[in-house]
Design a protein around this motif. Structure first.
Motif, PDB file in Angstrom:
ATOM      1  N   VAL A   1       0.881  -1.146  -0.115  1.00 59.58           N
ATOM      2  CA  VAL A   1       0.370   0.420  -0.030  1.00 59.58           C
ATOM      3  C   VAL A   1       0.964   1.069  -0.128  1.00 59.58           C
ATOM      4  N   GLU A   2       2.125   0.835   0.940  1.00 64.86           N
ATOM      5  CA  GLU A   2       3.062   2.401   0.859  1.00 64.86           C
ATOM      6  C   GLU A   2       3.465   2.258  -0.480  1.00 64.86           C
ATOM      7  N   SER A   3       3.950   1.699  -1.270  1.00 66.18           N
ATOM      8  CA  SER A   3       4.663   1.693  -2.688  1.00 66.18           C
ATOM      9  C   SER A   3       3.456   2.095  -3.179  1.00 66.18           C
ATOM     10  N   GLN A   4       2.267   2.157  -3.415  1.00 67.06           N
ATOM     11  CA  GLN A   4       1.096   3.036  -4.033  1.00 67.06           C
ATOM     12  C   GLN A   4       1.620   4.486  -4.192  1.00 67.06           C
ATOM     13  N   THR A   5       1.516   4.666  -2.766  1.00 63.01           N
ATOM     14  CA  THR A   5       1.659   6.161  -2.284  1.00 63.01           C
ATOM     15  C   THR A   5       2.751   7.648  -3.085  1.00 63.01           C
ATOM     16  N   THR A   6       2.091   8.156  -4.057  1.00 60.49           N
ATOM     17  CA  THR A   6       2.138   8.927  -4.852  1.00 60.49           C
ATOM     18  C   THR A   6       1.983  10.718  -4.430  1.00 60.49           C
ATOM     19  N   TYR A   7       3.503  11.037  -4.512  1.00 57.97           N
ATOM     20  CA  TYR A   7       3.644  12.716  -3.899  1.00 57.97           C
ATOM     21  C   TYR A   7       3.505  13.329  -5.225  1.00 57.97           C
ATOM     22  N   THR A   8       2.856  14.430  -5.120  1.00 57.79           N
ATOM     23  CA  THR A   8       3.510  15.806  -6.074  1.00 57.79           C
ATOM     24  C   THR A   8       3.357  17.385  -5.546  1.00 57.79           C
ATOM     25  N   ILE A   9       4.294  17.757  -5.485  1.00 50.95           N
ATOM     26  CA  ILE A   9       4.411  18.974  -5.466  1.00 50.95           C
ATOM     27  C   ILE A   9       4.043  20.230  -6.525  1.00 50.95           C
ATOM     28  N   GLU A  10       2.475  21.715  -6.327  1.00 49.22           N
ATOM     29  CA  GLU A  10       3.059  22.052  -6.707  1.00 49.22           C
ATOM     30  C   GLU A  10       2.906  23.499  -6.188  1.00 49.22           C
ATOM     31  N   ILE A  11       3.583  24.332  -7.299  1.00 50.44           N
ATOM     32  CA  ILE A  11       3.841  25.709  -6.962  1.00 50.44           C
ATOM     33  C   ILE A  11       3.787  26.832  -8.284  1.00 50.44           C
ATOM     34  N   ASN A  12       3.180  27.695  -8.034  1.00 45.26           N
ATOM     35  CA  ASN A  12       2.654  28.506  -8.853  1.00 45.26           C
ATOM     36  C   ASN A  12       2.996  29.706  -8.623  1.00 45.26           C
ATOM     37  N   THR A  13       4.041  30.442  -9.579  1.00 48.61           N
ATOM     38  CA  THR A  13       4.938  31.926  -9.602  1.00 48.61           C
ATOM     39  C   THR A  13       4.180  32.848  -9.355  1.00 48.61           C
ATOM     40  N   LYS A  14       3.032  32.925  -9.231  1.00 46.59           N
ATOM     41  CA  LYS A  14       2.370  33.687  -8.477  1.00 46.59           C
ATOM     42  C   LYS A  14       2.177  34.317  -7.295  1.00 46.59           C
ATOM     43  N   HIS A  15       2.564  32.561  -6.290  1.00 48.01           N
ATOM     44  CA  HIS A  15       2.351  33.032  -5.108  1.00 48.01           C
ATOM     45  C   HIS A  15       3.275  32.607  -4.415  1.00 48.01           C
ATOM     46  N   PRO A  16       4.204  32.974  -2.997  1.00 47.00           N
ATOM     47  CA  PRO A  16       5.190  31.747  -3.037  1.00 47.00           C
ATOM     48  C   PRO A  16       4.822  30.516  -1.946  1.00 47.00           C
TER      49      PRO A  16
END
Length: 234
Positions: free
Chosen positions: A44-59
């Motif tokens: 189950v843990e190996s199926q966990t995926t993370y995504t980071i998102e950043i908008n350059t208009k907002h820090p």
């Protein structure tokens, strides 16, 4: 009578053999099930995926877990002259205790035109501002939390407009705007190399060829007329 005794003995041996087989299969199945049960959390843990998102208009850095919002932290982003690289990247390196301006943790990105990453800082007052040379700064305690959560290979999407701070491009420049020009020249059939965001000799050659065919000044610079001809601005 002797024949009957032999027949009963044979049946008894067959029954015992079948019973032993059933017991063996049951034990093996139970062992396999137990093993699978023990492995299931890691599966189950190996199926966990993370995504980071950043908008350059907002820090702000937002972390998503299996597509769902998980956490967010305030960060510092690049100044107008040294913008945080817009694009779809991955974390390819993780290091501890770089020290100085890089703070206690470093998460390197696969940006092709330079060394960019998410890291700590010795200037916590810069968090929430546009103050870096292009990297994403975090408070040390925050980047340590992120470091422990996300693995190498995590997707990092940095949203923004590479042409938000329009500039004249020339030989030697680097950045997402250079990469965008390369991609457009490539789509038009003038540029055949990799779009690495570095204004090198092949880029300049392709640009001059484009300028010749579009009756533009053959100066090897990307000016407003070139942006328009490439349909990057109106």
């Amino acid at each position: 009578m002797p024949v009957i005794r032999m027949h009963l003995g044979f049946r008894r041996r067959v029954c015992l053999s079948l019973f032993a087989l059933v017991v063996a299969v049951t034990m093996a199945t139970g062992t396999a099930y137990a093993a699978d049960s023990k492995k299931s959390p890691s599966v189950v843990e190996s199926q966990t995926t993370y995504t980071i998102e950043i908008n350059t208009k907002h820090p702000v850095l937002k972390l998503y877990r299996n597509g769902q919002f998980y956490r967010e932290w305030h960060v510092a982003l690049g100044k107008s002259q040294t913008q945080t690289p817009v694009g779809d990247w991955q974390i390819v390196d993780k290091q501890k205790d770089w020290g100085g301006g890089f703070g206690t943790r470093w998460l390197g990105l696969n940006v092709p035109w330079g060394t960019y990453g998410i890291h700590g800082t010795n200037q916590p007052a810069s968090i929430g501002r546009f103050a870096s040379h292009g990297c994403v700064r975090m408070k040390n305690r925050d980047v340590e939390q992120l470091f422990d959560i996300v693995p190498i290979g995590t997707r990092v999407i940095i949203h923004g407009n590479p042409l938000a701070h329009l500039r004249t491009l020339e030989y030697g420049n680097i950045g997402a705007d250079v990469r965008l020009v390369q991609q457009r020249l490539q789509a038009e059939g003038y540029y055949r190399d990799d779009c690495k965001g570095v204004f090198d000799a092949p880029t300049q050659f392709a640009l001059i060829y484009f300028q010749i065919t579009h009756e533009l000044p053959m100066d090897g610079l990307v000016t407003m007329d070139d942006y328009r001809a490439l349909h990057l601005v109106k």
